[in-house]
Motif scaffolding. Structure first.
Motif, mmCIF file in Angstrom:
data_model
loop_
_atom_site.group_PDB
_atom_site.id
_atom_site.type_symbol
_atom_site.label_atom_id
_atom_site.label_comp_id
_atom_site.label_asym_id
_atom_site.label_seq_id
_atom_site.Cartn_x
_atom_site.Cartn_y
_atom_site.Cartn_z
ATOM 1 N N ASP A 69 57.043 26.848 21.172
ATOM 2 C CA ASP A 69 57.942 25.726 21.448
ATOM 3 C C ASP A 69 58.935 26.177 22.522
ATOM 4 N N GLY A 70 58.614 25.883 23.763
ATOM 5 C CA GLY A 70 59.433 26.316 24.891
ATOM 6 C C GLY A 70 60.845 25.766 24.846
ATOM 7 N N ALA A 75 66.639 26.520 24.063
ATOM 8 C CA ALA A 75 67.854 26.144 23.337
ATOM 9 C C ALA A 75 68.492 27.366 22.699
ATOM 10 N N GLU A 76 67.677 28.230 22.119
ATOM 11 C CA GLU A 76 68.195 29.453 21.498
ATOM 12 C C GLU A 76 68.836 30.365 22.546
ATOM 13 N N ALA A 77 68.199 30.474 23.700
ATOM 14 C CA ALA A 77 68.758 31.286 24.790
ATOM 15 C C ALA A 77 70.087 30.708 25.273
ATOM 16 N N ALA A 82 76.011 30.989 25.486
ATOM 17 C CA ALA A 82 77.310 30.374 25.188
ATOM 18 C C ALA A 82 78.143 31.285 24.292
ATOM 19 N N GLU A 83 77.494 31.919 23.328
ATOM 20 C CA GLU A 83 78.219 32.831 22.433
ATOM 21 C C GLU A 83 78.748 34.042 23.210
ATOM 22 N N ARG A 84 77.935 34.597 24.114
ATOM 23 C CA ARG A 84 78.384 35.728 24.922
ATOM 24 C C ARG A 84 79.562 35.331 25.815
ATOM 25 N N GLU A 85 79.492 34.134 26.402
ATOM 26 C CA GLU A 85 80.598 33.658 27.242
ATOM 27 C C GLU A 85 81.865 33.474 26.421
ATOM 28 N N ALA A 86 81.721 32.933 25.199
ATOM 29 C CA ALA A 86 82.881 32.730 24.340
ATOM 30 C C ALA A 86 83.507 34.066 23.968
#
Length: 112
Positions: A69-70, A75-77, A82-86
């Motif tokens: 499921d590409g 979406a997971e990436a 987003a978490e790394r940026e936060a």
């Protein structure tokens, strides 16, 4: 005597005006160059955006062919990014707040 002084002032004024005119010409050339660079950059970004869209479509097709499921992977990436940026923003804010507190403390110490 008065005419000589006036002529000198006019010459000085003329010299300044000529220098300013040269500066304005240089600025116009720089602005034109910047506009051209901005247009080139815009074209490059547009081209790269198009290529990225093509690559994404190709990768999604390959993932589908492999039974993956590409969209879910993308979406997971995106969530991971987003978490790394936060986390990075939080660390930067903490550093900024620590610097501000340090500056305030040193300001208080010098005020006494």
């Amino acid at each position: 005597m008065g005419l000589g002084s006036t002529a000198k002032k006019i010459q000085t004024l003329s010299d300044r005006a000529e220098a300013m005119y040269k500066q304005v010409q240089k600025l116009q050339q720089r602005i034109t160059g910047l506009e051209e660079k901005a247009e080139e950059t815009h074209e490059t970004v547009t081209r790269m955006d198009h290529q990225l869209s093509e690559q994404r479509a190709l990768l999604l097709a390959l993932a589908d062919e492999q039974g993956l499921d590409g969209e879910a992977i993308l979406a997971e990436a995106a969530i991971d990014d987003a978490e790394r940026e936060a986390e990075a923003d939080s660390a930067a804010d903490s550093a900024t707040n620590a610097d501000a507190a340090s500056d305030a403390a040193s300001g208080d110490a010098t005020a006494e």
